[in-house]
Design a protein around this motif. Structure first.
Motif, short mmCIF file in Angstrom:
data_model
loop_
_atom_site.label_atom_id
_atom_site.label_comp_id
_atom_site.label_asym_id
_atom_site.label_seq_id
_atom_site.Cartn_x
_atom_site.Cartn_y
_atom_site.Cartn_z
N LEU A 324 0.82 -1.21 0.00
CA LEU A 324 0.00 0.00 0.00
C LEU A 324 0.86 1.26 0.00
CD1 LEU A 324 -2.96 0.95 0.13
CD2 LEU A 324 -2.73 1.01 2.62
N PHE A 325 1.87 1.28 0.84
CA PHE A 325 2.78 2.44 0.86
C PHE A 325 3.61 2.52 -0.42
CE2 PHE A 325 2.04 2.21 5.52
CZ PHE A 325 1.70 3.54 5.73
N SER A 326 3.94 1.38 -1.00
CA SER A 326 4.69 1.37 -2.27
C SER A 326 3.84 1.95 -3.39
CB SER A 326 5.12 -0.05 -2.61
OG SER A 326 6.00 -0.57 -1.63
N ILE A 327 2.56 1.60 -3.40
CA ILE A 327 1.65 2.16 -4.41
C ILE A 327 1.56 3.67 -4.25
CG2 ILE A 327 -0.76 2.22 -5.15
CD1 ILE A 327 -0.92 -0.76 -4.44
N LEU A 328 1.54 4.13 -3.01
CA LEU A 328 1.51 5.58 -2.75
C LEU A 328 2.77 6.24 -3.32
CD1 LEU A 328 0.14 8.00 -1.41
CD2 LEU A 328 1.33 7.41 0.71
N ALA A 329 3.93 5.60 -3.14
CA ALA A 329 5.18 6.14 -3.70
C ALA A 329 5.11 6.19 -5.22
CB ALA A 329 6.36 5.29 -3.25
N LYS A 330 4.47 5.19 -5.83
CA LYS A 330 4.33 5.17 -7.29
C LYS A 330 3.40 6.28 -7.76
CE LYS A 330 3.15 2.12 -11.14
NZ LYS A 330 2.72 0.76 -11.54
N ILE A 331 2.34 6.52 -7.01
CA ILE A 331 1.37 7.56 -7.40
C ILE A 331 2.02 8.94 -7.40
CG2 ILE A 331 -0.73 8.75 -6.66
CD1 ILE A 331 -1.78 6.03 -5.71
N ILE A 332 2.84 9.21 -6.39
CA ILE A 332 3.46 10.54 -6.32
C ILE A 332 4.69 10.63 -7.22
CG2 ILE A 332 2.62 10.89 -3.98
CD1 ILE A 332 5.39 10.25 -2.93
N GLY A 333 5.10 9.51 -7.83
CA GLY A 333 6.16 9.55 -8.83
C GLY A 333 7.57 9.33 -8.31
N TYR A 334 7.73 8.86 -7.08
CA TYR A 334 9.07 8.62 -6.52
C TYR A 334 9.15 7.15 -6.10
CZ TYR A 334 9.37 13.69 -6.40
OH TYR A 334 9.39 15.02 -6.74
N ILE A 335 9.34 6.27 -7.08
CA ILE A 335 9.28 4.84 -6.79
C ILE A 335 10.43 4.38 -5.90
CG2 ILE A 335 8.03 4.34 -8.92
CD1 ILE A 335 10.66 3.33 -10.10
N TYR A 336 11.57 5.08 -5.95
CA TYR A 336 12.71 4.65 -5.12
C TYR A 336 12.49 5.00 -3.64
CZ TYR A 336 15.56 3.24 -9.07
OH TYR A 336 16.05 2.57 -10.17
N ALA A 337 11.46 5.80 -3.37
CA ALA A 337 11.14 6.12 -1.98
C ALA A 337 10.21 5.08 -1.36
CB ALA A 337 10.51 7.51 -1.89
N ALA A 338 9.88 4.04 -2.11
CA ALA A 338 9.02 2.98 -1.58
C ALA A 338 9.68 2.33 -0.37
CB ALA A 338 8.74 1.94 -2.66
N PRO A 339 8.90 2.01 0.67
CA PRO A 339 9.48 1.46 1.91
C PRO A 339 9.80 -0.03 1.79
CG PRO A 339 7.12 1.67 2.15
CD PRO A 339 7.45 2.24 0.79
N LEU A 340 10.84 -0.36 1.04
CA LEU A 340 11.19 -1.76 0.83
C LEU A 340 11.74 -2.43 2.09
CD1 LEU A 340 12.87 -1.58 -2.71
CD2 LEU A 340 10.50 -2.08 -2.13
N LEU A 341 12.21 -1.63 3.05
CA LEU A 341 12.74 -2.19 4.31
C LEU A 341 11.65 -2.50 5.32
CD1 LEU A 341 15.96 -0.12 5.14
CD2 LEU A 341 15.81 -2.56 4.73
N PHE A 342 10.45 -2.02 5.07
CA PHE A 342 9.38 -2.10 6.05
C PHE A 342 9.11 -3.54 6.49
CE2 PHE A 342 4.78 -2.73 6.73
CZ PHE A 342 4.61 -1.96 7.87
N VAL A 343 8.95 -4.44 5.52
CA VAL A 343 8.61 -5.83 5.83
C VAL A 343 9.72 -6.49 6.63
CG1 VAL A 343 8.19 -8.10 4.80
CG2 VAL A 343 7.10 -6.07 3.83
N SER A 344 10.97 -6.27 6.23
CA SER A 344 12.09 -6.88 6.93
C SER A 344 12.16 -6.44 8.38
CB SER A 344 13.39 -6.52 6.20
OG SER A 344 14.52 -6.95 6.93
N ILE A 345 12.05 -5.14 8.62
CA ILE A 345 12.21 -4.62 9.98
C ILE A 345 11.07 -5.06 10.88
CG2 ILE A 345 12.25 -2.50 11.34
CD1 ILE A 345 13.76 -1.17 9.07
N ILE A 346 9.84 -4.90 10.40
CA ILE A 346 8.70 -5.14 11.30
C ILE A 346 8.52 -6.63 11.58
CG2 ILE A 346 6.83 -5.34 9.60
CD1 ILE A 346 5.28 -3.35 11.48
N LEU A 347 8.81 -7.50 10.58
CA LEU A 347 8.67 -8.93 10.84
C LEU A 347 9.82 -9.45 11.69
CD1 LEU A 347 7.31 -10.39 7.47
CD2 LEU A 347 6.08 -9.90 9.58
#
Length: 735
Positions: A324-347
């Motif tokens: 969901l947050f990655s889709i938000l990053a895509k919508i605003i046009g900054y795909i590299y700002a997607a929180p790719l670390l989120f899953v690793s850290i929280i799990l």
């Protein structure tokens, strides 16, 4: 209904109530939700455009697309530029000369017919009926009226001279090559040769029609070879390809052409019935393979998570939040700002580093391809984000392997952000010279890592509460003496509280030794006996300077009171929403062992045949976790070692091993995933801690040995005599 049908119905009912069905449903729903999110994210915006319109938007290729119209045009030009391939056709000269002879005979007959007419002369005008009759005499050639007029006015001498020249010239010409399609060139060549000796009127009206009729190519086009050469030329033309991210139309520039419309339509970017199903099929395959691989790896590497429905739900929920947050990053046009670390850290902080490593890799794969579709993004961006996500996620998960407290989470997030940026810089420098773009992407990636960290710190407490997770932070918080149950245990059952402190220390040391969760083991030690809060005075450790109350009851009643603290502990645990893992330790820390003292007492009183052993066993199962088994062993070991008088370290170890062997013989360790080496490690760890706790104390001298000192300090002696020796009382209490 027969027995087979009843068995089938029973099996069906059992399956419908089983955890297996729950896990299947969770996996199906999780896959559907994630798939729908990905498909929605890759669905392109559709535009209402027509040929000739001025573009109102800049539209880029969502993936590599071939400009079919331009490509076909280029291929057609290439094919047409290929010269035909010819092959020699035998016997053509003979056919030409034979046909020339036949035509000559028919034309000569026409001249003879003209001579039979009245008033024949070389300038006579013939009637329509006469010309029609002459035309009917011809079968090998067709001549028009004015051509027949010229023929019929030709003398025999001129006629013979003409055909003699034609025969020789045609024979010479046919010795060379007359290519198919080049017949007119051959005819013109012949005409130019015979034109010097032939009257112009006869040349044009007789010779030319005859040549057109008889001349045939001796070099005909080899259709198969020519088509092969043209197809080779077509195939050699590279297709016109618009790369992913390349602009197809630019806002305000020119007018839209047919080839642009066709490309946009093939990509599903126009408001038409055309849909690019390939994109959806590809996205579906990536999601299904990634999540299937995740479940298979979990089943192999961490069965506790795979078999736990609550943890599966958590994994899918975290993946969905990350997408969901990655889709938000895509919508605003900054795909590299997607929180790719989120899953690793929280799990990692919630359920462990193994599932975090696997889920992080899967999330990176799904999110990277999802983000790279559409806009100016390319497949290279997907590869960069995949490498960055996996590398940074793996480092962060491993950093949180043994410590997932808030400050450590923050540190792991910042390190992961730096790894992500460095990975992108390294990959970018290898394939691109655009350093400004490389460092811009790295900066956004680092920002995405920081965002991931902050999101994890903010969301994790909510997930802890929602799923009642035994995270490090939660377990540390539960071990605080100010927790309600701990505070009650301290004030209402101080002996049990002191006992629990020792068990907690023992369990933590043992868990660290065997690689188990020391935080869960310590919390299990604190809370394993909270059921004694219901009747604290019935347990020996809380009976100070008094006889054991339980001895006043019948053995069966006393055993029931003792075993009831398990059920009472579960009630307290559920009331205070302790994690399920902690509840299991409370429930299983005695297994189904026998309350030996009161069972033996009952046997002495009533005889073994009159005593039901099950009435004196705990109503539970042997521990199923390493931490539960450790708490059970520590509980047994601590109580038994107290009975030893001034033991050495070797004696304590030997005694503990005997106690462990008794538990093994009683079947209390059959469910616990402990090895022989682990059990030896438990024995050694307990021995070290207990040797320090129950070491031999220095014997302090009695009051009469201090007489000389007291004589020197009479005022102090008087003070002590009046108020009582508090120091001696404290020492006595401690001993």
């Amino acid at each position: 209904m027969n027995n087979k049908q009843e068995n089938r119905i029973a099996l069906l009912k059992s399956f419908l109530k089983s955890d297996t069905l729950k896990r299947i449903v969770v996996n199906i729903l999780g896959i559907i939700i994630i798939l729908l999110m990905v498909l929605a994210a890759v669905t392109p915006i559709r535009y209402n455009l027509r040929v000739g319109m001025v573009p109102t938007h800049t539209i880029s290729a969502s993936k590599d697309v071939i400009d079919e119209i331009s490509t076909e045009k280029n291929r057609k030009i290439a094919a047409e530029s290929v010269a035909p391939t010819y092959k020699l056709q035998d016997g053509v000269t003979e056919k030409v000369l034979n046909k020339l002879e036949l035509i000559k005979n028919e034309l000569f007959a026409v001249i003879q017919y003209a001579k039979t007419l009245e008033d024949y002369s070389f300038d006579r005008r013939y009637t329509k009926e006469e010309l029609d009759y002459a035309a009917d005499m011809l079968s090998e050639i067709t001549l028009r009226s004015f051509q027949l007029q010229s023929l019929m006015n030709t003398s025999e001498e001129d006629f013979n001279t003409l055909f003699s020249s034609l025969k020789d010239t045609i024979a010479n010409t046919m010795q060379g090559s007359v290519s198919e399609g080049q017949e007119n060139s051959a005819i013109n060549s012949i005409v130019s040769i015979i034109g010097y000796s032939t009257e112009i009127n006869v040349l044009q009206n007789v010779a030319m029609p005859v040549l057109r009729e008889v001349i045939m190519p001796n070099m005909v086009i080899d259709i198969e070879a020519t088509e092969f050469a043209r197809q080779a030329a077509r195939d050699a033309v590279d297709p016109v390809v618009y790369k992913q991210g390349q602009n197809i139309v630019v806002r305000g520039e020119g007018r839209i052409k047919e080839n642009q419309i066709k490309m946009l339509d093939s990509l599903g970017l126009l408001d038409t019935d055309t849909t690019d199903y390939k994109t959806y099929v590809g996205a579906t395959i990536i999601v299904l393979l990634s999540l299937l691989g995740l479940m298979l790896c979990l089943n192999s590497l961490d069965k506790n998570v795979f078999l736990n429905t609550k943890r599966l739900i958590l994994i899918y929920l975290v993946l969905s939040i990350g997408l969901l947050f990655s889709i938000l990053a895509k919508i605003i046009g900054y795909i590299y700002a997607a929180p790719l670390l989120f899953v690793s850290i929280i799990l990692s902080a919630s359920i462990g580093y193994k599932p975090a490593l696997l889920a992080s890799a899967v999330f990176s794969a799904i999110a990277s391809f999802m983000l790279a579709i559409g806009g100016h993004n390319t497949a290279a961006d997907a590869c960069f984000m995949l490498i960055s996500g996996i590398s940074s996620g793996s480092i962060s998960a491993l950093m949180l392997k043994d410590n997932s407290r808030r400050t450590h989470v923050l540190m792991a997030g910042f390190v992961g952000s730096a790894i992500s940026a460095l990975t992108l810089i390294a990959a970018g420098l290898m394939v691109s010279n655009d350093t400004s773009l490389i460092f811009s992407n790295a900066a956004w990636s680092s920002m995405g890592g920081i965002i991931s960290t902050l999101l994890s710190i903010g969301i994790q407490p909510m997930l802890e509460t929602l799923f009642n997770l035994p995270t490090q932070s939660r377990l540390i918080d539960l071990c605080n003496p100010k927790q309600p149950l701990m505070n009650r245990l301290l004030t209402e059952a101080p002996g049990t509280y002191h006992h629990s402190l020792i068990i907690a220390n023992l369990a933590e040391a043992c868990a660290e030794r065997v690689g188990a969760n020391p935080y869960l083991a310590r919390a299990g030690g604190y809370y394993h006996d909270i059921g004694k809060l219901k009747r604290p005075k019935y347990f020996k450790e809380n009976q100070i300077n008094q006889e054991n109350i339980l001895n006043e009851n019948e053995p069966q009643v006393a055993a029931a009171i003792i075993t009831a603290h398990i059920r009472d502990g579960l009630v307290y645990a559920k009331q205070h929403r302790l994690p399920v893992e902690l509840q299991n330790i409370i429930s299983e820390h005695h297994g189904n062992s026998l309350v030996m003292y009161f069972y033996s007492k009952a046997v002495l009183q009533e005889g073994k045949e009159n005593v039901n052993e099950d009435d004196y066993r705990y109503d539970s199962v042997p521990p199923r976790s390493v931490e539960g088994a450790i708490v059970m062993l520590c509980d047994t070991i601590e109580a038994a070692v107290r009975s030893l008088k001034h033991p050495s370290m070797e004696e304590i170890v030997e005694f503990i091993i005997k106690l462990i062997q008794q538990k093994i013989d009683d079947g209390q360790l059959r469910n616990a995933p402990l090895t022989i080496d682990d059990l030896h490690g438990v024995a050694e760890s307990c021995a070290k801690v207990l040797y320090g706790v129950f070491h031999e104390r220095v014997e302090y001298p009695s009051r009469n040995k201090h007489s000389k000192l007291q004589e020197k300090l009479p005022s102090k002696k008087k003070e002590i005599d009046e108020n009582g020796s508090s120091e001696s009382n404290i020492q006595g209490d401690a001993e």
